[in-house]
Design an enzyme around this catalytic site. Structure first.
Site, PDB file in Angstrom:
ATOM      1  N   ALA A 111      -1.229  31.660  71.913  1.00  0.00           N
ATOM      2  CA  ALA A 111      -1.448  32.913  70.751  1.00  0.00           C
ATOM      3  C   ALA A 111      -0.208  33.960  70.842  1.00  0.00           C
ATOM      4  O   ALA A 111       0.298  34.068  69.794  1.00  0.00           O
ATOM      5  CB  ALA A 111      -2.876  33.837  70.675  1.00  0.00           C
ATOM      6  N   ASN A 112      -0.158  34.344  72.107  1.00  0.00           N
ATOM      7  CA  ASN A 112       1.305  35.143  72.409  1.00  0.00           C
ATOM      8  C   ASN A 112       2.755  34.708  71.745  1.00  0.00           C
ATOM      9  O   ASN A 112       3.463  35.176  71.108  1.00  0.00           O
ATOM     10  CB  ASN A 112       1.397  35.815  73.645  1.00  0.00           C
ATOM     11  CG  ASN A 112       0.515  37.013  73.913  1.00  0.00           C
ATOM     12  OD1 ASN A 112      -0.286  37.277  72.925  1.00  0.00           O
ATOM     13  ND2 ASN A 112       0.292  37.492  75.067  1.00  0.00           N
ATOM     14  N   VAL A 119      14.217  45.361  65.984  1.00  0.00           N
ATOM     15  CA  VAL A 119      15.403  45.375  66.980  1.00  0.00           C
ATOM     16  C   VAL A 119      14.774  44.140  67.880  1.00  0.00           C
ATOM     17  O   VAL A 119      15.653  44.190  69.078  1.00  0.00           O
ATOM     18  CB  VAL A 119      15.908  46.452  67.590  1.00  0.00           C
ATOM     19  CG1 VAL A 119      14.479  47.405  68.239  1.00  0.00           C
ATOM     20  CG2 VAL A 119      16.784  46.594  68.515  1.00  0.00           C
ATOM     21  N   GLY A 171       8.783  43.815  72.410  1.00  0.00           N
ATOM     22  CA  GLY A 171       8.883  44.403  73.935  1.00  0.00           C
ATOM     23  C   GLY A 171       7.240  44.076  74.389  1.00  0.00           C
ATOM     24  O   GLY A 171       6.660  43.248  73.661  1.00  0.00           O
ATOM     25  N   CYS A 200       3.879  41.471  77.552  1.00  0.00           N
ATOM     26  CA  CYS A 200       3.268  40.025  77.605  1.00  0.00           C
ATOM     27  C   CYS A 200       4.109  39.267  76.852  1.00  0.00           C
ATOM     28  O   CYS A 200       4.107  38.035  77.391  1.00  0.00           O
ATOM     29  CB  CYS A 200       1.958  40.394  76.688  1.00  0.00           C
ATOM     30  SG  CYS A 200       0.567  41.314  77.562  1.00  0.00           S
ATOM     31  N   PHE A 201       4.664  39.321  75.725  1.00  0.00           N
ATOM     32  CA  PHE A 201       5.394  38.178  74.863  1.00  0.00           C
ATOM     33  C   PHE A 201       6.308  37.458  75.830  1.00  0.00           C
ATOM     34  O   PHE A 201       6.302  36.268  75.828  1.00  0.00           O
ATOM     35  CB  PHE A 201       6.245  38.659  73.635  1.00  0.00           C
ATOM     36  CG  PHE A 201       5.131  38.928  72.670  1.00  0.00           C
ATOM     37  CD1 PHE A 201       3.550  39.074  72.599  1.00  0.00           C
ATOM     38  CD2 PHE A 201       5.419  39.562  71.370  1.00  0.00           C
ATOM     39  CE1 PHE A 201       2.589  39.223  71.740  1.00  0.00           C
ATOM     40  CE2 PHE A 201       4.538  39.846  70.175  1.00  0.00           C
ATOM     41  CZ  PHE A 201       3.103  39.524  70.636  1.00  0.00           C
ATOM     42  N   LYS A 260       6.909  37.538  79.238  1.00  0.00           N
ATOM     43  CA  LYS A 260       6.323  37.001  80.280  1.00  0.00           C
ATOM     44  C   LYS A 260       5.565  35.680  79.860  1.00  0.00           C
ATOM     45  O   LYS A 260       5.378  34.552  80.427  1.00  0.00           O
ATOM     46  CB  LYS A 260       5.495  38.216  80.866  1.00  0.00           C
ATOM     47  CG  LYS A 260       4.300  37.634  81.887  1.00  0.00           C
ATOM     48  CD  LYS A 260       3.702  38.877  82.241  1.00  0.00           C
ATOM     49  CE  LYS A 260       2.456  39.377  81.495  1.00  0.00           C
ATOM     50  NZ  LYS A 260       1.400  38.445  81.571  1.00  0.00           N
ATOM     51  N   PHE A 293       7.571  50.537  73.605  1.00  0.00           N
ATOM     52  CA  PHE A 293       7.926  49.363  72.763  1.00  0.00           C
ATOM     53  C   PHE A 293       7.311  49.145  71.318  1.00  0.00           C
ATOM     54  O   PHE A 293       7.789  48.275  70.746  1.00  0.00           O
ATOM     55  CB  PHE A 293       7.619  48.102  73.889  1.00  0.00           C
ATOM     56  CG  PHE A 293       6.028  47.837  73.723  1.00  0.00           C
ATOM     57  CD1 PHE A 293       5.892  46.547  72.833  1.00  0.00           C
ATOM     58  CD2 PHE A 293       5.165  48.621  74.718  1.00  0.00           C
ATOM     59  CE1 PHE A 293       4.532  46.236  72.868  1.00  0.00           C
ATOM     60  CE2 PHE A 293       3.747  47.671  74.548  1.00  0.00           C
ATOM     61  CZ  PHE A 293       3.485  46.837  73.565  1.00  0.00           C
TER      62      PHE A 293
HETATM   63  N1  NAD Z   1      -1.072  45.180  78.145  1.00  0.00           N
HETATM   64  C1  NAD Z   1      -1.361  44.252  77.227  1.00  0.00           C
HETATM   65  O1  NAD Z   1      -1.235  44.532  75.987  1.00  0.00           O
HETATM   66  C2  NAD Z   1      -2.394  43.141  77.507  1.00  0.00           C
HETATM   67  C3  NAD Z   1      -2.810  42.371  76.487  1.00  0.00           C
HETATM   68  C4  NAD Z   1      -3.712  41.223  77.091  1.00  0.00           C
HETATM   69  C5  NAD Z   1      -3.535  40.842  78.064  1.00  0.00           C
HETATM   70  N2  NAD Z   1      -2.935  41.287  79.053  1.00  0.00           N
HETATM   71  C6  NAD Z   1      -2.757  40.764  80.379  1.00  0.00           C
HETATM   72  O2  NAD Z   1      -3.766  41.566  81.316  1.00  0.00           O
HETATM   73  C7  NAD Z   1      -3.260  41.583  82.651  1.00  0.00           C
HETATM   74  C8  NAD Z   1      -3.293  43.276  83.092  1.00  0.00           C
HETATM   75  O3  NAD Z   1      -2.360  43.675  82.165  1.00  0.00           O
HETATM   76  P1  NAD Z   1      -2.058  45.164  82.189  1.00  0.00           P
HETATM   77  O4  NAD Z   1      -1.093  45.577  80.994  1.00  0.00           O
HETATM   78  O5  NAD Z   1      -3.492  46.019  82.159  1.00  0.00           O
HETATM   79  O6  NAD Z   1      -1.592  45.582  83.712  1.00  0.00           O
HETATM   80  P2  NAD Z   1      -1.174  47.003  84.386  1.00  0.00           P
HETATM   81  O7  NAD Z   1       0.044  46.688  85.082  1.00  0.00           O
HETATM   82  O8  NAD Z   1      -1.254  48.103  83.249  1.00  0.00           O
HETATM   83  O9  NAD Z   1      -2.661  46.971  85.122  1.00  0.00           O
HETATM   84  C9  NAD Z   1      -2.687  46.162  86.434  1.00  0.00           C
HETATM   85  C10 NAD Z   1      -3.451  46.978  87.375  1.00  0.00           C
HETATM   86  O10 NAD Z   1      -3.810  46.091  88.522  1.00  0.00           O
HETATM   87  C11 NAD Z   1      -3.868  46.814  89.498  1.00  0.00           C
HETATM   88  N3  NAD Z   1      -3.977  45.871  90.754  1.00  0.00           N
HETATM   89  C12 NAD Z   1      -2.802  44.913  91.106  1.00  0.00           C
HETATM   90  N4  NAD Z   1      -3.419  44.058  91.970  1.00  0.00           N
HETATM   91  C13 NAD Z   1      -4.573  44.947  92.578  1.00  0.00           C
HETATM   92  C14 NAD Z   1      -5.854  44.569  93.433  1.00  0.00           C
HETATM   93  N5  NAD Z   1      -5.359  43.633  94.205  1.00  0.00           N
HETATM   94  N6  NAD Z   1      -6.602  45.467  93.613  1.00  0.00           N
HETATM   95  C15 NAD Z   1      -6.718  46.241  92.674  1.00  0.00           C
HETATM   96  N7  NAD Z   1      -5.922  46.841  91.665  1.00  0.00           N
HETATM   97  C16 NAD Z   1      -4.825  46.087  91.485  1.00  0.00           C
HETATM   98  C17 NAD Z   1      -2.392  47.654  89.572  1.00  0.00           C
HETATM   99  O11 NAD Z   1      -2.356  48.600  90.358  1.00  0.00           O
HETATM  100  C18 NAD Z   1      -2.516  48.194  87.928  1.00  0.00           C
HETATM  101  O12 NAD Z   1      -3.032  49.446  87.898  1.00  0.00           O
HETATM  102  C19 NAD Z   1      -2.067  40.878  82.465  1.00  0.00           C
HETATM  103  O13 NAD Z   1      -1.993  39.719  83.008  1.00  0.00           O
HETATM  104  C20 NAD Z   1      -1.583  40.857  81.098  1.00  0.00           C
HETATM  105  O14 NAD Z   1      -0.775  39.801  81.098  1.00  0.00           O
HETATM  106  C21 NAD Z   1      -2.145  42.652  78.869  1.00  0.00           C
END
Ligand code: NAD
Length: 462
Positions: free
Chosen positions: A224-225, A271, A274, A277-278, A280, A339
């Site tokens: 999807a991404n 531009v 960002g 996710c995309f 990565k 972003f």
């Molecule tokens: N940000 C988005 O828009 C989005 C959307 C869909 C999916 N995702 C996916 O969701 C996942 C999380 O993304 P995010 O943006 O919330 O990341 P984030 O970095 O904002 O949050 C992750 C959190 O996990 C914590 N963490 C890491 N290891 C840990 C551990 N062992 N124990 C406890 N806490 C721990 C970190 O301290 C951090 O606060 C990723 O896989 C990302 O690809 C993100």
């Protein structure tokens, strides 16, 4: 099994908002969000709701109502694991920076560390839900860790990828297009799937909850991404063609998007995309395809990233070339660092790359963003180029647009914040050095109106 206690590991952009909505919609379920980052948890527990660690429209209202009732934020990870029947893993899965797959594969060390901790402390059966975006077949790895370390407990693994978009996360969570739940096709696997279906059914119509096998669910998220990013790179590649041929990308995009088979979302030139996710997730897709010998498939998806980088580079080059050609002031005003609009997230923001290209060419930057803090901007720059001294010398941060444009001939719009559209551009024009240029990196401003004020308007593909 009826779930009464949920634990979510990871209180970030996904864990925080997702659990806030689950708690809001299921007041009878206790939801505890845990994280190793104490500062982040303190911010989630702050009494000043403007200080929550994540800015999302509508989020603070939901947290205000649910926190302390059935929504809790804590650093006591072990207790939350022990007390729960269902554990969501919402930790980060960044691109690997070393070892096999460096620069492409997803780094699963945070996921693996969660699995180890869950296996070590669990005393009762658990349903583990992969919320993080992971490579296809990651659940197999999680299962292996859990089962090898704790043989006395039954762990069921589900994949439930998150499709929220930052900036609209609350709406996306409250009215999702679909919820995907993948699990094992066994009696226990199906029971686990049903437990999660029941939680979502509190607010999501059953027809929008899709149950699949584990691998399809994991791969759906990456795909999807990749599809969304591919549309952005497609339109961005055409913006350059428009500039060379006299076509206007806004007109082309409208004409193409009116075809109901194509639709008009994600057809806005910019531009570049960002966000965390995309890039990565596409790198990950490329890595998976290449590692199983699907070179042509890998090359196809990699091209999306090549175009994205090209778009950022050529935007910075346009600014740099104009400064040289017209001997303009070497100070450029950058409006927008996040972003995208309505988030304070700056991960992989196009602004970082454009800024880095410009300061490499010895251009000084005045930066303003309505939601991003100064410390974050310097953190981003130091992360990308490691040159703290140069960044401090070349970048000044402002807390309002008027001061930010001072002594500049050029404004570059790098985030599509709504407030930029509402500015009193006549007044801003008066305060700028002349000639005054706007490089509209998001094509959000009214070209005709700006030109009538006296600006030279330079959009992308127009
Ligand atoms: N940000 C988005 O828009 C989005 C959307 C869909 C999916 N995702 C996916 O969701 C996942 C999380 O993304 P995010 O943006 O919330 O990341 P984030 O970095 O904002 O949050 C992750 C959190 O996990 C914590 N963490 C890491 N290891 C840990 C551990 N062992 N124990 C406890 N806490 C721990 C970190 O301290 C951090 O606060 C990723 O896989 C990302 O690809 C993100």
């Amino acid at each position: 099994m009826k779930v009464n206690n949920i634990c979510c590991i990871g209180a970030g952009y996904v864990g925080g908002p997702t659990m806030a909505v689950i708690a809001q919609k299921n007041p009878d379920i206790k939801v505890t969000v845990v994280d190793i980052n104490e500062k982040r948890i303190d911010a989630w527990n702050s009494n000043n709701f403007d200080e929550l660690p994540i800015y999302e429209p509508g989020l603070s209202d939901v947290v205000k109502k649910a926190r302390g009732r059935n929504l809790f934020f804590s650093t006591d990870i072990n207790s939350a694991i022990i007390d729960s029947e269902m554990i969501f893993i919402s930790v980060n899965t960044p691109t690997k920076t070393s070892g096999e797959g460096k620069g492409f594969a997803a780094d699963l060390k945070y996921i693996e560390s969660c699995a180890n901790q869950i296996a070590e402390v669990s005393k009762t059966d658990k349903i583990i839900v992969e919320k993080s975006t992971v490579p296809v077949r990651t659940s197999e790895k999680i299962k292996k860790i859990l089962n090898s370390k704790n043989k006395s407990i039954d762990f069921q693994i589900l994949s439930n990828p998150e499709f929220l978009a930052e900036g609209t996360a609350m709406r996306d969570l409250q009215i999702p297009d679909r919820v995907i739940i993948g699990g094992d096709n066994t009696k226990k696997g199906n029971e686990a799937i049903q437990s999660l279906v029941e939680i979502y059914s509190s607010w999501v119509p059953k027809k929008n909850i899709l149950t699949t096998n584990l691998w399809s669910s994991e791969l759906s998220k990456l795909t999807a991404n990749a599809f969304l990013a591919q549309r952005i790179s497609s339109i961005n590649s055409l913006s350059e063609l428009c500039e060379e041929t006299g076509a206007d990308i806004e007109e082309v995009s409208k004409a193409v998007g009116m075809d109901s088979r194509i639709g008009n979302s994600f057809l806005k030139t910019s531009v570049g995309f960002g966000g965390s996710c995309f890039q990565k997730d596409i790198l990950n897709l490329v890595y998976i395809s290449r590692s199983i010998g699907l070179e042509k498939v890998a090359n196809y998806w990699e091209q999306i990233l090549i175009i994205n980088k090209h778009q950022r580079d050529r935007f910075a080059n346009k600014i740099y070339s104009l400064i040289n050609k017209e001997s303009l002031n070497k100070n450029v005003c950058i409006l927008g660092w996040a972003f995208k609009k309505d988030t304070n997230d700056t991960r992989e923001s196009a602004a970082i790359y454009v800024a880095n290209n410009l300061i490499k060419s010895n251009i000084y930057l005045n930066v303003y963003d309505p939601k991003v803090k100064e410390s974050q901007i310097f953190f981003d720059m130091n992360y990308i180029n490691g040159n703290d001294k140069k960044n401090k010398e070349h970048i000044s941060i402002y807390n309002n647009p008027i001061d930010c444009i001072h002594k500049t001939n050029i404004i570059a719009i790098l985030t599509e914040w709504d407030e930029f559209k509402d500015y009193d551009w006549k007044n801003l024009y008066k305060k700028m050095s002349k000639p005054a240029y706007i490089f509209d990196g998001r094509n959000i401003l009214d070209k005709v109106k700006l030109e009538s004020i006296g600006f030279n308007y330079i959009g992308l593909g127009r």
